[in-house]
Scaffold this motif. Structure first.
Motif, PDB file in Angstrom:
ATOM      1  N   TRP A 270       0.828  -1.208   0.000  1.00 53.70           N
ATOM      2  CA  TRP A 270       0.000   0.000   0.000  1.00 53.70           C
ATOM      3  C   TRP A 270       0.860   1.256   0.000  1.00 53.70           C
ATOM      4  O   TRP A 270       0.552   2.229  -0.666  1.00 53.70           O
ATOM      5  CB  TRP A 270      -0.936   0.020   1.205  1.00 53.70           C
ATOM      6  N   ASN A 271       1.948   1.219   0.745  1.00 54.52           N
ATOM      7  CA  ASN A 271       2.864   2.355   0.792  1.00 54.52           C
ATOM      8  C   ASN A 271       3.515   2.574  -0.569  1.00 54.52           C
ATOM      9  O   ASN A 271       3.597   3.706  -1.044  1.00 54.52           O
ATOM     10  CB  ASN A 271       3.924   2.125   1.875  1.00 54.52           C
ATOM     11  N   ASN A 272       3.967   1.491  -1.214  1.00 50.86           N
ATOM     12  CA  ASN A 272       4.590   1.593  -2.534  1.00 50.86           C
ATOM     13  C   ASN A 272       3.629   2.122  -3.590  1.00 50.86           C
ATOM     14  O   ASN A 272       4.055   2.759  -4.547  1.00 50.86           O
ATOM     15  CB  ASN A 272       5.142   0.236  -2.986  1.00 50.86           C
ATOM     16  N   ARG A 273       2.337   1.847  -3.416  1.00 54.97           N
ATOM     17  CA  ARG A 273       1.327   2.315  -4.374  1.00 54.97           C
ATOM     18  C   ARG A 273       0.786   3.697  -4.019  1.00 54.97           C
ATOM     19  O   ARG A 273      -0.085   4.217  -4.687  1.00 54.97           O
ATOM     20  CB  ARG A 273       0.144   1.333  -4.455  1.00 54.97           C
ATOM     21  N   GLY A 274       1.285   4.264  -2.934  1.00 51.97           N
ATOM     22  CA  GLY A 274       0.853   5.603  -2.521  1.00 51.97           C
ATOM     23  C   GLY A 274      -0.490   5.641  -1.833  1.00 51.97           C
ATOM     24  O   GLY A 274      -1.141   6.685  -1.782  1.00 51.97           O
ATOM     25  N   LEU A 275      -0.925   4.523  -1.288  1.00 55.58           N
ATOM     26  CA  LEU A 275      -2.254   4.467  -0.649  1.00 55.58           C
ATOM     27  C   LEU A 275      -2.221   4.674   0.857  1.00 55.58           C
ATOM     28  O   LEU A 275      -3.240   4.979   1.455  1.00 55.58           O
ATOM     29  CB  LEU A 275      -2.924   3.114  -0.956  1.00 55.58           C
ATOM     30  N   LEU A 276      -1.065   4.481   1.468  1.00 49.64           N
ATOM     31  CA  LEU A 276      -0.960   4.707   2.919  1.00 49.64           C
ATOM     32  C   LEU A 276      -0.498   6.142   3.135  1.00 49.64           C
ATOM     33  O   LEU A 276       0.695   6.426   3.179  1.00 49.64           O
ATOM     34  CB  LEU A 276       0.054   3.742   3.554  1.00 49.64           C
ATOM     35  N   THR A 277      -1.453   7.023   3.214  1.00 50.37           N
ATOM     36  CA  THR A 277      -1.125   8.426   3.386  1.00 50.37           C
ATOM     37  C   THR A 277      -1.067   8.764   4.868  1.00 50.37           C
ATOM     38  O   THR A 277      -1.795   8.170   5.680  1.00 50.37           O
ATOM     39  CB  THR A 277      -2.162   9.315   2.683  1.00 50.37           C
ATOM     40  N   PRO A 278      -0.221   9.703   5.241  1.00 52.41           N
ATOM     41  CA  PRO A 278      -0.158  10.107   6.641  1.00 52.41           C
ATOM     42  C   PRO A 278      -1.499  10.680   7.104  1.00 52.41           C
ATOM     43  O   PRO A 278      -2.202  11.327   6.338  1.00 52.41           O
ATOM     44  CB  PRO A 278       0.918  11.198   6.668  1.00 52.41           C
ATOM     45  N   ALA A 279      -1.831  10.387   8.339  1.00 51.51           N
ATOM     46  CA  ALA A 279      -3.074  10.924   8.908  1.00 51.51           C
ATOM     47  C   ALA A 279      -2.942  12.427   9.069  1.00 51.51           C
ATOM     48  O   ALA A 279      -1.874  12.940   9.379  1.00 51.51           O
ATOM     49  CB  ALA A 279      -3.347  10.268  10.249  1.00 51.51           C
ATOM     50  N   VAL A 280      -4.032  13.126   8.840  1.00 53.85           N
ATOM     51  CA  VAL A 280      -4.038  14.569   9.016  1.00 53.85           C
ATOM     52  C   VAL A 280      -4.263  14.847  10.502  1.00 53.85           C
ATOM     53  O   VAL A 280      -5.228  14.357  11.097  1.00 53.85           O
ATOM     54  CB  VAL A 280      -5.165  15.215   8.172  1.00 53.85           C
ATOM     55  N   ALA A 281      -3.358  15.591  11.059  1.00 54.65           N
ATOM     56  CA  ALA A 281      -3.458  15.897  12.491  1.00 54.65           C
ATOM     57  C   ALA A 281      -4.659  16.814  12.725  1.00 54.65           C
ATOM     58  O   ALA A 281      -4.871  17.779  12.008  1.00 54.65           O
ATOM     59  CB  ALA A 281      -2.194  16.568  12.978  1.00 54.65           C
TER      60      ALA A 281
END
Length: 100
Positions: A85-96
């Protein structure tokens, strides 16, 4: 872990994207195999957004029937998914969110 990632957005993407498109996007056998994909889809279908987030956080599974191949990869499943998921750009950082 969901504090670090936007898991609800990931779940929404996995739940609403046609399975054929997801299959083409994910299955590369390094590390994500057909077996990973099948187990991921079982989890997505068995959960709602909050349940998926909870399983993601705990790195555990809902009550789904698993075949022998899925049981074998159970221990590494979430780590392999996160890499893919990270390699595909799907694990985005949570918005604080700021407390008022």
């Amino acid at each position: 872990m969901s504090q670090q990632y936007d898991v609800p957005n990931l779940y929404s993407f996995l739940h609403n994207t046609p399975e054929g498109g997801l299959r083409k996007m994910f299955i590369d056998n390094k590390p994500f195999s057909e077996t990973h994909f099948n187990l991921m889809m079982k989890i997505v279908r068995a959960c709602n957004e909050s349940q998926f987030t909870e399983h993601f956080d705990k790195q555990d599974f809902p009550k789904v029937k698993m075949g022998p191949a899925e049981i074998k990869l159970k221990e590494k499943f979430w780590a392999d998914c996160m890499v893919t998921w990270n390699n595909r750009g799907l694990l985005t950082p949570a918005v604080a969110t700021r407390a008022a």
